[in-house]
Design an enzyme around this catalytic site. Sequence first.
Site, PDB file in Angstrom:
ATOM      1  N   GLY A 213     -57.520   4.402 -30.638  1.00 30.09           N
ATOM      2  CA  GLY A 213     -58.051   5.644 -31.071  1.00 30.09           C
ATOM      3  C   GLY A 213     -57.350   6.714 -30.310  1.00 30.09           C
ATOM      4  N   ASP A 214     -58.104   7.646 -29.768  1.00 32.57           N
ATOM      5  CA  ASP A 214     -57.548   8.620 -28.802  1.00 32.57           C
ATOM      6  C   ASP A 214     -58.056   8.433 -27.251  1.00 32.57           C
ATOM      7  OD1 ASP A 214     -60.263   9.242 -28.797  1.00 32.57           O
ATOM      8  OD2 ASP A 214     -60.045  11.379 -29.252  1.00 32.57           O
ATOM      9  N   GLU A 215     -58.131   7.017 -27.104  1.00 37.67           N
ATOM     10  CA  GLU A 215     -58.346   6.561 -25.398  1.00 37.67           C
ATOM     11  C   GLU A 215     -57.434   5.808 -24.922  1.00 37.67           C
ATOM     12  OE1 GLU A 215     -63.257   5.963 -25.867  1.00 37.67           O
ATOM     13  OE2 GLU A 215     -62.090   3.997 -25.860  1.00 37.67           O
TER      14      GLU A 215
END
Length: 304
Positions: A213-215
């Site tokens: 994801g956005d991690e």
Amino acid sequence: VFGLTVTLMLIICGIHCIVLGVPGARIFVLAWGLMMTGAVLLALRNYALLPNNFITLYSVQIGSALEMLLLSFGLAARFNELKRQKEMAQTAALNAQRQHVLALQQHERVLEQRVNERTRELEQANLQLENMAMQDVLTGLANRAGLNRHLHEALARADRNQQQLALLMIDLDNFKPVNDVFGHAFGDRVLQEVALRLQAEARASDFVARLGGDEFIVVSEGLHPGNDAHAVAERLLSALTRPIMLDGQQIQIGASIGVSHATGPELLADELLRQADQAMYARKRQGRSGISYYTRDDEQGLSE
């Protein structure tokens, strides 16, 4: 004396022939060596330097018999060598057959070369597949599998070298509205820009990975006591808060960064990730876009 001298000269001549590769030279040297040994034993017996027994009494006869036997073998070997040379000469005279053999040999070398090339290509393909399995397709960073392998190795190095290690978990702020407004394709380009900025601002020895994801994850090794991890986190946060320009659109995002430290060799990779995750969520509860460090209070807050 004359007999020993001649025998010694014959042995020297035989050794020289061995160096030259003369067929049967080894058998020749061994034969005359046995003869010389028998003569020496007889001489030593005559001078009362060896006891008088069957071996010393008949040493010359024994050595001579063994010499004749070995020389017979040497003569047979010589005949065999002449026969082999004759067969080679006959084979060389058959030009058509020789050309055929050469063609087969050339074909075999070509096949062997192709097999070696295919083997190298297969090894390279396997290496590429292994790298792809450890790499995030979108950003080119390491994926979760690559992170797990590197993190285990990094913890072992930190324990072995008695150095500090920090894990930074980075979660982008305000990224979901980017996907909702501009679409997932645009969001993917934002993630690629984030990956480039993380790689540019991280130290050369740091390991950057995309968790999903956005991690993102940054593993910093060889830290000195003090604020090394904080300095790395500050640079990354500053880079991610700068506006992103894509297709004439200016995107402003931030990041919540959770930092955990390896406190001892007993700390496992999963535990280090869990602590950084708790520190990151503690940062989000405090207002996002900042840096938090793992403490036991984070666990209490998460439980509540």
